[in-house]
Design a protein around this motif. Structure first.
Motif, PDB file in Angstrom:
ATOM      1  N   LYS A 126     -11.400 -24.324   2.810  1.00  0.00           N
ATOM      2  CA  LYS A 126     -12.342 -25.180   2.093  1.00  0.00           C
ATOM      3  C   LYS A 126     -13.714 -24.514   1.991  1.00  0.00           C
ATOM      4  O   LYS A 126     -14.413 -24.695   0.998  1.00  0.00           O
ATOM      5  CB  LYS A 126     -12.442 -26.526   2.833  1.00  0.00           C
ATOM      6  CG  LYS A 126     -13.127 -27.595   2.077  1.00  0.00           C
ATOM      7  CD  LYS A 126     -12.282 -28.083   0.924  1.00  0.00           C
ATOM      8  CE  LYS A 126     -12.934 -29.287   0.279  1.00  0.00           C
ATOM      9  NZ  LYS A 126     -12.413 -29.577  -1.029  1.00  0.00           N
ATOM     10  N   THR A 127     -14.075 -23.701   2.990  1.00  0.00           N
ATOM     11  CA  THR A 127     -15.378 -23.035   2.945  1.00  0.00           C
ATOM     12  C   THR A 127     -15.187 -21.530   2.781  1.00  0.00           C
ATOM     13  O   THR A 127     -14.187 -20.958   3.228  1.00  0.00           O
ATOM     14  CB  THR A 127     -16.174 -23.287   4.246  1.00  0.00           C
ATOM     15  OG1 THR A 127     -15.487 -22.711   5.339  1.00  0.00           O
ATOM     16  CG2 THR A 127     -16.382 -24.782   4.477  1.00  0.00           C
ATOM     17  N   GLN A 128     -16.166 -20.902   2.156  1.00  0.00           N
ATOM     18  CA  GLN A 128     -16.078 -19.459   1.924  1.00  0.00           C
ATOM     19  C   GLN A 128     -16.276 -18.687   3.228  1.00  0.00           C
ATOM     20  O   GLN A 128     -15.743 -17.603   3.387  1.00  0.00           O
ATOM     21  CB  GLN A 128     -17.122 -19.037   0.881  1.00  0.00           C
ATOM     22  CG  GLN A 128     -16.946 -17.598   0.458  1.00  0.00           C
ATOM     23  CD  GLN A 128     -17.811 -17.226  -0.727  1.00  0.00           C
ATOM     24  OE1 GLN A 128     -18.580 -18.035  -1.235  1.00  0.00           O
ATOM     25  NE2 GLN A 128     -17.671 -16.001  -1.179  1.00  0.00           N
ATOM     26  N   THR A 151     -10.328 -23.904  -8.309  1.00  0.00           N
ATOM     27  CA  THR A 151     -10.846 -25.263  -8.456  1.00  0.00           C
ATOM     28  C   THR A 151      -9.711 -26.163  -8.906  1.00  0.00           C
ATOM     29  O   THR A 151      -8.967 -25.843  -9.825  1.00  0.00           O
ATOM     30  CB  THR A 151     -11.991 -25.296  -9.490  1.00  0.00           C
ATOM     31  OG1 THR A 151     -12.976 -24.329  -9.109  1.00  0.00           O
ATOM     32  CG2 THR A 151     -12.635 -26.662  -9.561  1.00  0.00           C
ATOM     33  N   LYS A 153      -8.021 -30.588  -8.199  1.00  0.00           N
ATOM     34  CA  LYS A 153      -8.339 -32.009  -8.022  1.00  0.00           C
ATOM     35  C   LYS A 153      -9.090 -32.246  -6.711  1.00  0.00           C
ATOM     36  O   LYS A 153      -9.904 -33.151  -6.614  1.00  0.00           O
ATOM     37  CB  LYS A 153      -7.057 -32.835  -8.007  1.00  0.00           C
ATOM     38  CG  LYS A 153      -6.316 -32.842  -9.299  1.00  0.00           C
ATOM     39  CD  LYS A 153      -5.039 -33.667  -9.181  1.00  0.00           C
ATOM     40  CE  LYS A 153      -4.219 -33.577 -10.446  1.00  0.00           C
ATOM     41  NZ  LYS A 153      -2.939 -34.274 -10.316  1.00  0.00           N
ATOM     42  N   ASN A 154      -8.772 -31.438  -5.687  1.00  0.00           N
ATOM     43  CA  ASN A 154      -9.371 -31.626  -4.359  1.00  0.00           C
ATOM     44  C   ASN A 154     -10.640 -30.817  -4.159  1.00  0.00           C
ATOM     45  O   ASN A 154     -11.110 -30.685  -3.039  1.00  0.00           O
ATOM     46  CB  ASN A 154      -8.362 -31.253  -3.275  1.00  0.00           C
ATOM     47  CG  ASN A 154      -7.143 -32.145  -3.300  1.00  0.00           C
ATOM     48  OD1 ASN A 154      -7.236 -33.290  -3.705  1.00  0.00           O
ATOM     49  ND2 ASN A 154      -6.019 -31.631  -2.873  1.00  0.00           N
ATOM     50  N   GLY A 155     -11.149 -30.218  -5.170  1.00  0.00           N
ATOM     51  CA  GLY A 155     -12.378 -29.435  -5.050  1.00  0.00           C
ATOM     52  C   GLY A 155     -12.063 -27.944  -5.103  1.00  0.00           C
ATOM     53  O   GLY A 155     -11.012 -27.515  -5.556  1.00  0.00           O
ATOM     54  N   THR A 156     -12.993 -27.137  -4.603  1.00  0.00           N
ATOM     55  CA  THR A 156     -12.845 -25.678  -4.651  1.00  0.00           C
ATOM     56  C   THR A 156     -12.264 -25.191  -3.334  1.00  0.00           C
ATOM     57  O   THR A 156     -12.761 -25.535  -2.260  1.00  0.00           O
ATOM     58  CB  THR A 156     -14.207 -25.002  -4.891  1.00  0.00           C
ATOM     59  OG1 THR A 156     -14.768 -25.528  -6.091  1.00  0.00           O
ATOM     60  CG2 THR A 156     -14.051 -23.503  -5.008  1.00  0.00           C
ATOM     61  N   TRP A 157     -11.219 -24.388  -3.457  1.00  0.00           N
ATOM     62  CA  TRP A 157     -10.564 -23.772  -2.298  1.00  0.00           C
ATOM     63  C   TRP A 157     -10.683 -22.260  -2.454  1.00  0.00           C
ATOM     64  O   TRP A 157     -10.606 -21.734  -3.561  1.00  0.00           O
ATOM     65  CB  TRP A 157      -9.084 -24.163  -2.217  1.00  0.00           C
ATOM     66  CG  TRP A 157      -8.892 -25.590  -1.777  1.00  0.00           C
ATOM     67  CD1 TRP A 157      -8.960 -26.693  -2.557  1.00  0.00           C
ATOM     68  CD2 TRP A 157      -8.624 -26.022  -0.462  1.00  0.00           C
ATOM     69  NE1 TRP A 157      -8.750 -27.814  -1.820  1.00  0.00           N
ATOM     70  CE2 TRP A 157      -8.524 -27.431  -0.516  1.00  0.00           C
ATOM     71  CE3 TRP A 157      -8.462 -25.403   0.764  1.00  0.00           C
ATOM     72  CZ2 TRP A 157      -8.278 -28.210   0.607  1.00  0.00           C
ATOM     73  CZ3 TRP A 157      -8.199 -26.180   1.870  1.00  0.00           C
ATOM     74  CH2 TRP A 157      -8.113 -27.567   1.794  1.00  0.00           C
ATOM     75  N   TYR A 158     -10.836 -21.575  -1.330  1.00  0.00           N
ATOM     76  CA  TYR A 158     -10.981 -20.120  -1.340  1.00  0.00           C
ATOM     77  C   TYR A 158      -9.714 -19.510  -0.747  1.00  0.00           C
ATOM     78  O   TYR A 158      -9.429 -19.675   0.446  1.00  0.00           O
ATOM     79  CB  TYR A 158     -12.226 -19.705  -0.542  1.00  0.00           C
ATOM     80  CG  TYR A 158     -13.489 -20.269  -1.143  1.00  0.00           C
ATOM     81  CD1 TYR A 158     -14.119 -19.614  -2.187  1.00  0.00           C
ATOM     82  CD2 TYR A 158     -14.029 -21.467  -0.677  1.00  0.00           C
ATOM     83  CE1 TYR A 158     -15.277 -20.127  -2.752  1.00  0.00           C
ATOM     84  CE2 TYR A 158     -15.176 -21.985  -1.242  1.00  0.00           C
ATOM     85  CZ  TYR A 158     -15.791 -21.310  -2.278  1.00  0.00           C
ATOM     86  OH  TYR A 158     -16.925 -21.820  -2.849  1.00  0.00           O
TER      87      TYR A 158
END
Length: 192
Positions: A126-128, A151, A153-158
Motif C-alpha cells: 500500500k505504501t511506496q 491504481t 478500486k482499492n487505491g494505489t498499490w505498489y
C-alpha cells in the motif's frame, strides 16, 4: 584443607623386620609333592596326546577316506530321455505377446511453443516505502527489481516485480535464488 589425590598415589611400602628378612633369605622355595605330581601328570598327558595325533597321521587305515555310494535305481532308457527333454510350454492365456510383435509406434511431430515473456512479482504494498524495502532486499540478493504503481478500486498499490524473462526456467532460477536469501512468496506470471 588441600585436596589429596588418593587414587593416583602409590601406596606406602611397609617396613619389614630384620628377623623376617633373615628367615626368607636362608630358605629356598621348595615345591610340594602335590605340585610335582600335577606337573608330571600334565607332561604325560601332553605327550600321550601328541603320540595319538602322530599315530592317526601315520596309520594306513586313516589315509583313505570312507566313501559311501548312494543307492542307484535301475532306470530304463525311456525315463532318461524324458528327464533330459524339456516339458512343453503352457498355452498362452493372453494375446499381448503377439500384439506387441506386430505393434508399430507412432512418432508425432511436436513443437514447443513459447508462452511469451514472463515476469515475477514478489510483493504488492500500500505504501511506496514498503516496496522500496523489498526492492533493497532483492538488490542484496544480486537481482534488479522494478516498482510499478497500479491504481484500482482499492487505491494505489505498489508492485515489486522482476523481469521480463524469455523462459520460465530463468524466472524459476531467480525465484530459488531469492528463496535462499529469505525473499519468499514470489509468483511467476505471463507478462501483460
Amino acid at each position: 584443607m588441600p585436596n589429596h589425590d588418593y587414587i593416583s598415589r602409590t601406596p606406602a611400602k611397609k617396613k619389614k623386620n630384620s628377623r623376617a628378612k633373615k628367615k626368607t633369605a636362608n630358605q629356598a622355595p621348595a615345591f610340594s609333592t602335590k605340585n610335582k605330581a600335577i606337573s608330571v601328570l600334565v607332561v604325560l598327558l601332553l605327550a600321550a596326546f601328541a603320540y595319538g595325533l602322530w599315530a592317526l597321521k601315520h596309520n594306513p587305515e586313516t589315509k583313505n577316506p570312507i566313501v559311501t555310494t548312494p543307492a542307484v535305481k535301475a532306470s530304463t532308457s525311456k525315463t532318461l530321455e524324458k528327464s533330459k527333454s524339456l516339458p512343453k510350454p503352457p498355452k498362452e492365456k493372453w494375446t499381448y505377446v503377439k500384439d506387441l510383435e506386430n505393434k508399430e509406434v507412432e512418432v508425432g511431430k511436436y513443437e514447443v511453443q513459447q508462452g511469451g515473456p514472463y515476469k515475477m512479482q514478489c510483493g504488492s504494498f500500500k505504501t511506496q516505502k514498503q516496496a522500496e524495502v523489498l526492492k533493497a532486499r532483492i538488490a542484496f540478493a544480486g537481482l534488479e527489481a522494478v516498482i510499478q504503481p497500479s491504481t484500482g478500486k482499492n487505491g494505489t498499490w505498489y508492485k515489486v516485480a522482476l523481469g521480463p524473462y524469455a523462459k520460465k526456467r530463468d524466472a524459476e532460477k531467480d525465484k530459488h535464488k531469492l528463496k535462499r536469501n529469505n525473499v519468499n512468496y514470489c509468483q511467476i506470471w505471463l507478462w501483460k
